[in-house]
Design a protein around this motif. Structure first.
Motif, PDB file in Angstrom:
ATOM      1  N   UNK A  81     -42.806   3.976  66.906  1.00 12.68           N
ATOM      2  CA  UNK A  81     -42.996   4.160  65.460  1.00 12.68           C
ATOM      3  C   UNK A  81     -43.977   5.292  65.129  1.00 12.68           C
ATOM      4  N   UNK A 126     -52.423   9.718  56.262  1.00 14.86           N
ATOM      5  CA  UNK A 126     -53.106   8.803  55.355  1.00 14.86           C
ATOM      6  C   UNK A 126     -54.530   9.194  55.021  1.00 14.86           C
TER       7      UNK A 126
ATOM      8  N   UNK B 153     -42.294  12.715  50.520  1.00 15.59           N
ATOM      9  CA  UNK B 153     -42.435  11.984  51.777  1.00 15.59           C
ATOM     10  C   UNK B 153     -41.837  10.590  51.641  1.00 15.59           C
ATOM     11  N   UNK B 157     -38.623   8.913  53.573  1.00 14.25           N
ATOM     12  CA  UNK B 157     -38.651   7.665  54.338  1.00 14.25           C
ATOM     13  C   UNK B 157     -37.504   6.755  53.907  1.00 14.25           C
ATOM     14  N   UNK B 174     -40.385   1.326  61.817  1.00 16.96           N
ATOM     15  CA  UNK B 174     -41.834   1.297  62.049  1.00 16.96           C
ATOM     16  C   UNK B 174     -42.507   2.585  61.612  1.00 16.96           C
ATOM     17  N   UNK B 175     -41.895   3.721  61.948  1.00 17.15           N
ATOM     18  CA  UNK B 175     -42.533   5.005  61.607  1.00 17.15           C
ATOM     19  C   UNK B 175     -42.477   5.258  60.103  1.00 17.15           C
ATOM     20  N   UNK B 176     -41.331   4.855  59.483  1.00 18.30           N
ATOM     21  CA  UNK B 176     -41.215   5.031  58.036  1.00 18.30           C
ATOM     22  C   UNK B 176     -42.274   4.188  57.330  1.00 18.30           C
ATOM     23  N   UNK B 178     -45.149   3.278  58.543  1.00 16.75           N
ATOM     24  CA  UNK B 178     -46.462   3.888  58.749  1.00 16.75           C
ATOM     25  C   UNK B 178     -46.694   5.053  57.792  1.00 16.75           C
ATOM     26  N   UNK B 179     -45.651   5.896  57.659  1.00 12.85           N
ATOM     27  CA  UNK B 179     -45.785   7.059  56.767  1.00 12.85           C
ATOM     28  C   UNK B 179     -45.970   6.600  55.322  1.00 12.85           C
ATOM     29  N   UNK B 182     -49.366   5.387  54.824  1.00  9.88           N
ATOM     30  CA  UNK B 182     -50.304   6.508  54.820  1.00  9.88           C
ATOM     31  C   UNK B 182     -50.282   7.282  53.502  1.00  9.88           C
ATOM     32  N   UNK B 183     -49.077   7.383  52.921  1.00 11.54           N
ATOM     33  CA  UNK B 183     -48.993   8.056  51.615  1.00 11.54           C
ATOM     34  C   UNK B 183     -49.804   7.266  50.587  1.00 11.54           C
ATOM     35  N   UNK B 185     -52.326   5.313  51.234  1.00 14.49           N
ATOM     36  CA  UNK B 185     -53.736   5.517  51.584  1.00 14.49           C
ATOM     37  C   UNK B 185     -54.232   6.841  51.024  1.00 14.49           C
TER      38      UNK B 185
END
Lengths: 129, 629, 126
Positions: A81, A126, B153, B157, B174-176, B178-179, B182-183, B185
């Protein structure tokens, strides 16, 4: 030099100058940067250390960017991920679609200036504004 | 202002103009490499300039614009109307920043917000998926909340989550996740809900849950509305002029000659001390006076020539504005400019932009037909407006000619009568040409429908007033079905007279400032009758008083205990002008009195004020003629 | 040791910025300024400078072409090409023609490095 962000980026590109360029920009913005010359080398690195983001080129010898991403996404979590940003020379829409099918989280077309790169990397990691 | 900022303002303005010009040229001919290179260079050099003065936000905005054009140069992106529009918008912003820098000498505050917005819009354009971006309008969203990169972004996703291949599905999800987190955040938002939802969707193997959550986040992001087209941004008048070297050299030469003449006068003065024949002295002085007169005349001319600018300075923004206005009324139109190199006095060039723009706006609103009507009339769907300028003797002639439907004279006659602009009898005697001129009559507007462009409650009378203030004339002619021409005739230069306004008997007058010596307030008791007149003693001199209010026949009640006196110098004599109030200092263009005022003694001339009122400037000489003490 | 530096940039503001930095770092060095390639080549032909700082982005001939032409007239002369864009192509081409690449806005540090390096490379009596 900005203070360290605590974020670690892996830059994958076969062109020395390009890697250097991204590295300069990212380090200057406070990122910790590792480099890989191709997909094979990159896989070794991501399996050995924890990264926050991968910045990857498409055309590379040995293992190209798309094959690398497909392989990455099939790994066990948390490696699978890892967010990935593809930087390509192709602006064609089908290339963006191919990148997505391979598992890219975002896609930028060259030339990518330092600020644009840093901005995308910061948001994808982030970091606050 | 520091010298770097000063140079930044000068160079910045030039580059903005050059960039505008090249971008418009590029839009017309998308393959024009020179225009593309020119526009790129202008943006690039502006960016460099911003870097030098540490204007980080401006450099960032320009960098985004430069990147966009860079993609075009490397063949990775096409020249599109949105791209050109955005680059032009970026230059507008830069122009506004430069204005602020000039005004304050400092980097404007809050530039970051505007820069972020521009960067976002450019990123929008760059994205291959730009078409898919939502265009929600949520006024509550903050500037930071509408960050386009963040939105892109998130969109990306969503698309990634829509991928169907079972291979690597968990990795993608999982990566989507996380991104997306993060956006959030990055935006300073809480991620707890999103992260627990990510765990749920990972366990359920259901990417759709995550996609829906991202959709909700996207729904709250917004984009800014663009500005209304066709408005000239208020620009502070240029405080610097660029002068070609030749004009400066002429001044240097003249200065040299003046120095020689000055020395000659000094020499003559010394001879005068030595008991020389007065006739010889007179001859020398006369010759030197002649020489000085010639040199001062030339100096005056040379100095005025420094204030000369090409009309291009007024015209350069028109192609942009016409393009925007045409877009907003949905009538494709092309502006063709001829004679932009024609020069005129700076004050004329600066003052003429607004009236011409008004005429252009009118042409687009009323003159030019829509594409359907044009096709039916056998005209090309894109209308052409010609803007021509030329020097004719000591005047500047400017014409705005459109190829629209012309003015409907019959309708105009009806409207003129209905609005009481002219009586039926008057109209019956008027030729069509005369009737057309009625559009300049105050309060006359033939718009049957208020539109986005002209519907601002101002008519062509405003254009006429503005032009007449400059000492110019404006006329119109029209041919049904062929088009309308509005012609401006302007003086090459404007001689401004500084005046002081005064109020008496409820009216405002102007007094030439050069005659004013001082203003004083004296006790009424200090004013004494001298024969039939009145006078006051000031510093041992008896000064006759002229009561302006009483001369105007104002019903004078009890005179004020304290008199406001304007002490003026008339023909070497002092005089006191009693007024009710003193006003402002104005620079006005004096016109010889005409109409009802022609030949009235005591009036030096008239001038039109900004609000259309006539200001009468007093001829003090005539007024004090009969007030000798 | 005092040297003469040719500064080529079509922006006067940019030349002012280089001049300020140079004055601070090497107050005894003198400057020759040119606002375009023709002026710069004129100086190169009359040989009135020891090193050059050339802007990459100029109308007509770009900075790299000009750099190549100056270096053809004055082989081995220290020459820096400056650009706000740290583009790989520009950096590579600068190296190919034998010029140093410097990023805009020029920092005193980068300029100082270039100046020290240039001073070392130049013969001791200019």
């Amino acid at each position: 030099m900005t203070e360290p962000s605590g974020k670690r980026i892996l830059v994958i590109d076969d062109a020395n100058l390009v890697r250097r360029f991204y590295r300069d920009a990212l380090e200057h913005a406070g990122f910790q940067v590792d480099e890989a010359l191709n997909g094979v080398e990159a896989l070794e690195k991501v399996l050995g250390a924890a990264y926050d983001l991968i910045v990857v080129d498409v055309n590379m010898p040995q293992m190209d960017g798309f094959t690398f991403l497909e392989t990455l996404r099939r790994q066990a979590p948390p490696v699978s991920s890892l967010p990935a940003l593809v930087i390509s020379t192709e602006a064609a829409a089908h290339d963006a679609a191919a990148a997505r099918a391979a598992g890219a989280n975002f896609y930028l077309v060259k030339p990518v200036g330092q600020e644009l790169l840093v901005e995308h990397v910061s948001i994808m990691c982030g970091l606050p504004t | 202002m520091n010298e770097f900022v000063e140079q930044f303002v000068i160079e910045g303005r030039e580059l903005v103009a050059q960039g505008n010009d090249d971008l418009l040229g590029l839009e017309e001919r998308p393959g024009d490499k020179d225009r593309l290179d020119g526009a790129f260079r202008a943006l690039h050099t502006l960016k460099g300039a911003a870097g030098i003065v540490d204007f980080v936000a401006m450099a960032r905005a320009l960098h985004a614009a430069e990147d966009a054009l860079s993609a075009v140069r490397s063949g990775n992106a096409p020249v599109t109307a949105p791209l050109i529009g955005l680059c032009l918008g970026c230059l507008d912003q830069v122009g506004a920043w430069i204005d602020l820098m000039q005004a304050s000498g400092d980097i404007p505050e809050g530039a970051d917000v505007a820069a972020d917005d521009l960067v976002r819009r450019f990123t929008d354009l760059r994205s291959a998926d730009a078409k898919l971006l939502p265009r929600h309008a949520d006024p509550s969203a903050t500037a930071a909340g509408s960050s386009t990169i963040s939105r892109q972004l998130l969109e990306a996703q969503k698309l990634l989550l829509a991928e169907r291949s079972p291979e690597g599905a968990a990795g993608r999800l999982g990566s989507a996740g996380r991104v997306a987190a993060n956006v959030l955040r990055h935006q300073g938002l809480d991620t707890t809900d999103l992260e627990s939802l990510l765990q749920t969707s990972l366990l359920a193997g259901d990417a759709a849950l995550m996609a829906m959550a991202i959709d909700r986040i996207l729904g709250s992001l917004a984009e800014k509305e663009p500005d209304a087209p066709g408005m000239l941004m208020a620009q502070p008048p240029d405080t610097t002029v660029r002068v070609d070297v030749e004009r400066i050299e002429r001044l240097v030469r003249l200065t040299g000659e003046l120095l020689v003449a000055k020395n000659a006068v000094g020499h003559t003065a010394r001879r005068a001390e030595e008991d020389v024949d007065p006739r010889q002295l007179a001859v020398a002085l006369k010759n030197q006076h002649l020489l000085l007169e010639r040199l001062v005349g030339q100096l005056q001319q040379s100095v005025f020539s420094l204030r000369v600018l090409p009309l291009h300075r007024a015209f350069q923004r028109f192609p942009r504005l016409v393009r925007e206005m045409a877009g907003s009324v949905g009538k494709p139109a092309l502006l063709v400019i001829e004679g932009a190199a024609t020069e005129a006095d700076k004050s004329i060039v600066e003052a003429i932009a607004e009236p011409i723009l008004h005429v252009l706006r009118n042409a687009l609103d009323h003159g030019i037909e829509d594409a359907v009507e044009r096709r039916a009339a056998g005209k090309p769907p894109t209308a052409t407006i010609h803007l021509r300028a030329a020097r004719q003797g000591d005047r500047i002639e400017v014409a705005v000619e459109d190829d629209g439907r012309g003015i409907d004279v019959r309708r105009l006659r009806k409207v003129a009568q209905a609005r009481g602009v002219a009586s039926a009898a008057q109209l019956a005697r008027m030729s069509d040409e005369e009737v057309v001129e009625l559009i300049f009559a105050p309060g006359f507007s033939t718009a049957s429908q208020v539109t986005g462009l002209s519907g601002r409650g101002v008519g062509m009378d405003v254009v006429r007033t503005a032009v007449e203030r400059l000492g110019g004339r404006v006329s119109v002619s029209s041919r049904p079905g062929v088009g309308t021409v509005v012609r401006f005739s302007l003086p090459f230069t404007v001689m401004m007279t500084p005046v002081l306004t005064v109020e008496a008997a409820g009216q405002v007058f102007g007094v030439p400032l050069e005659a004013v010596v001082e203003t004083v307030r004296v006790e009424r008791t200090a004013i004494a009758a001298v024969g039939a007149a009145q006078a006051v003693v000031l510093r041992n001199r008896t000064v006759p008083i002229f009561d302006l209010g009483r001369a105007l026949g104002a019903a004078s009640g009890a005179p004020r205990a304290v008199a406001n006196l304007l002490i003026v110098s008339v023909g070497g004599q002092l005089g006191g002008l009693e007024v009710d109030r003193l006003g402002d200092r104005l620079d006005v263009m004096l016109k010889a009195p005409d109409g009802l005022l022609a030949g009235v003694p005591g009036i030096d001339g008239t001038t039109l004020l900004g609000d259309g009122r006539v200001l009468v400037v007093l001829d003090l000489g005539a007024m004090f003629l009969n007030v000798q003490v | 040791m005092s040297f003469r530096v040719l500064v080529v940039d079509d922006s006067k503001l940019a030349r002012m910025a280089v001049a300020k930095a140079l004055n601070a770092l090497r107050p005894d060095w003198t400057r020759v300024e040119a606002s375009n390639a023709e002026e710069a080549l004129g100086h190169a032909k009359s040989g009135t400078f020891d090193m050059a700082i050339v802007d990459y982005n100029m109308p007509g001939r770009d900075g790299l072409e000009l750099a190549a032409e100056i270096l053809a007239l004055k082989p081995g002369m220290p020459l820096a090409v400056i650009s706000a864009n740290h583009q790989v192509e520009v950096v590579t081409r600068a190296r190919e023609v034998g010029a140093t690449f410097l990023q805009k806005p020029l920092t005193e540090k980068a300029l100082n490095e270039f100046a020290s390096d240039a001073a070392k490379r130049l013969p001791k009596s200019p």
